[in-house]
Every structure is written in structure tokens, then in C-alpha cells.
Design a protein around this motif. Structure first.
Motif, PDB file in Angstrom:
ATOM      1  N   LYS A  46       0.889  -1.141  -0.032  1.00  0.00           N
ATOM      2  CA  LYS A  46      -0.022   0.009   0.080  1.00  0.00           C
ATOM      3  C   LYS A  46       0.863   1.359  -0.100  1.00  0.00           C
ATOM      4  N   CYS A  47       1.942   1.069   0.587  1.00  0.00           N
ATOM      5  CA  CYS A  47       3.222   2.435   0.851  1.00  0.00           C
ATOM      6  C   CYS A  47       4.342   2.051   1.012  1.00  0.00           C
ATOM      7  N   PRO A  48       5.289   2.859   0.882  1.00  0.00           N
ATOM      8  CA  PRO A  48       6.703   2.359   1.106  1.00  0.00           C
ATOM      9  C   PRO A  48       6.609   2.196   2.737  1.00  0.00           C
ATOM     10  N   THR A  49       7.228   0.962   3.144  1.00  0.00           N
ATOM     11  CA  THR A  49       7.429   0.803   4.614  1.00  0.00           C
ATOM     12  C   THR A  49       8.607   0.749   5.153  1.00  0.00           C
ATOM     13  N   CYS A  50       9.148   1.317   6.118  1.00  0.00           N
ATOM     14  CA  CYS A  50      10.413   1.168   6.707  1.00  0.00           C
ATOM     15  C   CYS A  50      10.205   0.597   7.894  1.00  0.00           C
ATOM     16  N   ILE A  51      11.088  -0.438   8.044  1.00  0.00           N
ATOM     17  CA  ILE A  51      11.144  -1.011   9.629  1.00  0.00           C
ATOM     18  C   ILE A  51      12.487  -0.722  10.083  1.00  0.00           C
ATOM     19  N   LEU A  52      12.702  -0.035  11.108  1.00  0.00           N
ATOM     20  CA  LEU A  52      14.033   0.195  11.888  1.00  0.00           C
ATOM     21  C   LEU A  52      14.086  -0.767  12.921  1.00  0.00           C
ATOM     22  N   ARG A  53      15.163  -1.443  12.756  1.00  0.00           N
ATOM     23  CA  ARG A  53      15.626  -2.133  14.017  1.00  0.00           C
ATOM     24  C   ARG A  53      16.573  -1.297  14.796  1.00  0.00           C
ATOM     25  N   LEU A  54      16.401  -0.982  16.188  1.00  0.00           N
ATOM     26  CA  LEU A  54      16.975   0.084  16.910  1.00  0.00           C
ATOM     27  C   LEU A  54      17.890  -0.814  18.075  1.00  0.00           C
ATOM     28  N   PRO A  55      19.032  -1.023  18.076  1.00  0.00           N
ATOM     29  CA  PRO A  55      19.832  -1.669  18.919  1.00  0.00           C
ATOM     30  C   PRO A  55      20.324  -1.155  20.053  1.00  0.00           C
ATOM     31  N   GLY A  56      20.462   0.371  19.805  1.00  0.00           N
ATOM     32  CA  GLY A  56      21.112   1.051  20.987  1.00  0.00           C
ATOM     33  C   GLY A  56      21.065   2.389  20.611  1.00  0.00           C
ATOM     34  N   ILE A  57      20.417   3.305  21.153  1.00  0.00           N
ATOM     35  CA  ILE A  57      20.023   4.632  20.841  1.00  0.00           C
ATOM     36  C   ILE A  57      20.492   5.356  22.428  1.00  0.00           C
ATOM     37  N   PHE A  58      21.124   6.413  22.499  1.00  0.00           N
ATOM     38  CA  PHE A  58      21.634   7.118  23.582  1.00  0.00           C
ATOM     39  C   PHE A  58      21.322   8.658  23.313  1.00  0.00           C
ATOM     40  N   GLY A  59      20.881   9.472  24.123  1.00  0.00           N
ATOM     41  CA  GLY A  59      20.739  10.788  24.161  1.00  0.00           C
ATOM     42  C   GLY A  59      20.008  11.552  25.184  1.00  0.00           C
ATOM     43  N   ARG A  60      19.956  12.838  25.303  1.00  0.00           N
ATOM     44  CA  ARG A  60      19.251  13.339  26.564  1.00  0.00           C
ATOM     45  C   ARG A  60      17.672  13.266  26.295  1.00  0.00           C
ATOM     46  N   ALA A  61      17.131  12.632  27.470  1.00  0.00           N
ATOM     47  CA  ALA A  61      15.773  12.327  27.485  1.00  0.00           C
ATOM     48  C   ALA A  61      15.429  12.488  28.955  1.00  0.00           C
ATOM     49  N   ARG A  62      14.202  12.884  29.324  1.00  0.00           N
ATOM     50  CA  ARG A  62      13.673  12.844  30.701  1.00  0.00           C
ATOM     51  C   ARG A  62      13.781  11.491  31.292  1.00  0.00           C
ATOM     52  N   ASN A  63      13.435  10.352  30.677  1.00  0.00           N
ATOM     53  CA  ASN A  63      13.816   9.019  31.495  1.00  0.00           C
ATOM     54  C   ASN A  63      14.769   8.142  30.730  1.00  0.00           C
ATOM     55  N   ASP A  64      15.909   8.485  30.438  1.00  0.00           N
ATOM     56  CA  ASP A  64      16.698   7.897  29.425  1.00  0.00           C
ATOM     57  C   ASP A  64      17.096   6.679  30.219  1.00  0.00           C
ATOM     58  N   ARG A  65      16.943   5.448  29.436  1.00  0.00           N
ATOM     59  CA  ARG A  65      17.235   4.244  30.223  1.00  0.00           C
ATOM     60  C   ARG A  65      18.440   3.660  29.362  1.00  0.00           C
ATOM     61  N   SER A  66      19.015   4.374  28.561  1.00  0.00           N
ATOM     62  CA  SER A  66      20.117   3.764  27.425  1.00  0.00           C
ATOM     63  C   SER A  66      21.128   3.317  28.573  1.00  0.00           C
ATOM     64  N   VAL A  67      21.912   2.405  28.070  1.00  0.00           N
ATOM     65  CA  VAL A  67      23.173   1.754  28.753  1.00  0.00           C
ATOM     66  C   VAL A  67      24.028   2.912  29.067  1.00  0.00           C
ATOM     67  N   ILE A  68      24.478   3.732  28.041  1.00  0.00           N
ATOM     68  CA  ILE A  68      25.278   4.828  28.261  1.00  0.00           C
ATOM     69  C   ILE A  68      24.674   5.904  29.148  1.00  0.00           C
ATOM     70  N   GLY A  69      23.731   6.174  29.170  1.00  0.00           N
ATOM     71  CA  GLY A  69      23.126   6.992  30.281  1.00  0.00           C
ATOM     72  C   GLY A  69      23.271   6.591  31.618  1.00  0.00           C
ATOM     73  N   ARG A  70      22.885   5.403  31.795  1.00  0.00           N
ATOM     74  CA  ARG A  70      22.941   4.619  33.088  1.00  0.00           C
ATOM     75  C   ARG A  70      24.390   4.644  33.661  1.00  0.00           C
ATOM     76  N   LEU A  71      25.243   4.181  32.649  1.00  0.00           N
ATOM     77  CA  LEU A  71      26.732   4.259  33.237  1.00  0.00           C
ATOM     78  C   LEU A  71      27.057   5.664  33.789  1.00  0.00           C
ATOM     79  N   ILE A  72      26.632   6.541  33.082  1.00  0.00           N
ATOM     80  CA  ILE A  72      27.170   8.028  33.397  1.00  0.00           C
ATOM     81  C   ILE A  72      26.640   8.569  34.612  1.00  0.00           C
ATOM     82  N   SER A  73      25.350   8.351  34.540  1.00  0.00           N
ATOM     83  CA  SER A  73      24.774   8.588  35.920  1.00  0.00           C
ATOM     84  C   SER A  73      25.055   8.001  37.022  1.00  0.00           C
ATOM     85  N   THR A  74      25.528   6.484  37.022  1.00  0.00           N
ATOM     86  CA  THR A  74      26.008   5.854  38.353  1.00  0.00           C
ATOM     87  C   THR A  74      27.391   6.412  38.457  1.00  0.00           C
TER      88      THR A  74
END
Length: 157
Positions: A21-49
């Protein structure tokens, strides 16, 4: 795993229901990090700890490989794929996997402080390398430069 099966089934449903019906993109996101209120990324947790306790904990020897993408790069990829009307399933990764110990070295350099790394027993379910073939993504994007890990961490802080 059941998790992998659920992801694969979801991708199949999207391709079957929307693909014609239309172009469809499926994105597999294995690891994203960046500023977010409730960042749960591994990098974010490492830095916070590290900032709170002056140390961090990792499972195993820290040699497992991971591939993290800075969140603004995810946005640029989505914009570019949308504009090009690309279709397909893409691993959204930089193609440059690094060990957890290398990530900690970058964090140490960017923070400009030393910290202890506490090694816990390896988690058998997560003790494997994550390397991604991004050839399909690269072909769809054309020339694209991912933010280097050190620059992303610097901007994250």
C-alpha cells in the motif's frame, strides 16, 4: 527467544499489511542514547551511576561489543528515509561496534575523572557481541556520517 519471535512476527505483519500500500520502513534500533527525561540507555545509566557514586558496574569482563547511535542521528535517518520513500527493514546502527570497556574509556576522557569499574558475574543472556551489517541502510541513505561516540557522549553531558 520469545522476544525475537515477537519482533519478527510484528515485522512480518507490517510488511504483509502495509508493504503493498505504501513504502514501509522497519527500523531495528539496537542501541540509541541521548538526552531524555527518562533515559534508560546503557550509556546514560553508566554516566549517571559514575556521577552519583564515582564507580559503575558492568556484567562480565567488559569485552562484549555494542553499537550505539546518538539520538539526533536517529532523527536524521528517519527524515532522510522518509524523504526518499525508501522501503525495507534496516538495522539502525553505526556499523562500528565497541566494547563496554572502550565506552567507559570514552566516558572517563569526556568527564575528565577516574572511576572504579566493578565487574559483576556475566549475564549469560546478554553476554554476546552486537555487530550489525548496515549495508542496506547505507545504500538507502547515501552518504551519511554518524556522530562519533565521543562527540555524542560530550553532547549528552
Amino acid at each position: 527467544t520469545w522476544y525475537g519471535l515477537s519482533k519478527s512476527t510484528s515485522e512480518w505483519i507490517v510488511r504483509e499489511e502495509m508493504g503493498s500500500k505504501c513504502p514501509t520502513c522497519i527500523l531495528r534500533l539496537p542501541g540509541i542514547f541521548g538526552r531524555a527525561r527518562n533515559d534508560r540507555s546503557v550509556i546514560g545509566r553508566l554516566i549517571s551511576t559514575i556521577q552519583k557514586e564515582g564507580k559503575t558496574r558492568i556484567h562480565g569482563d567488559g569485552e562484549v561489543l555494542r553499537d550505539y547511535v546518538f539520538a539526533p542521528d536517529l532523527c536524521r535517518v528517519v527524515e532522510r528515509l522518509g524523504a526518499s520513500k525508501a522501503s525495507g527493514t534496516f538495522n539502525l546502527a553505526s556499523g562500528k561496534s565497541v566494547s563496554l570497556l572502550q565506552i567507559l574509556d570514552v566516558i572517563r576522557e569526556v568527564l575528565g575523572i577516574d572511576f572504579e569499574v566493578v565487574h559483576l558475574t556475566a549475564d549469560k543472556e546478554r553476554n554476546f557481541d552486537m555487530r550489525y551489517d548496515i549495508a542496506r541502510l547505507s545504500a538507502a541513505l547515501g552518504e551519511f556520517d554518524f556522530t562519533p561516540l565521543s562527540a555524542g557522549i560530550r553532547r549528552f553531558l
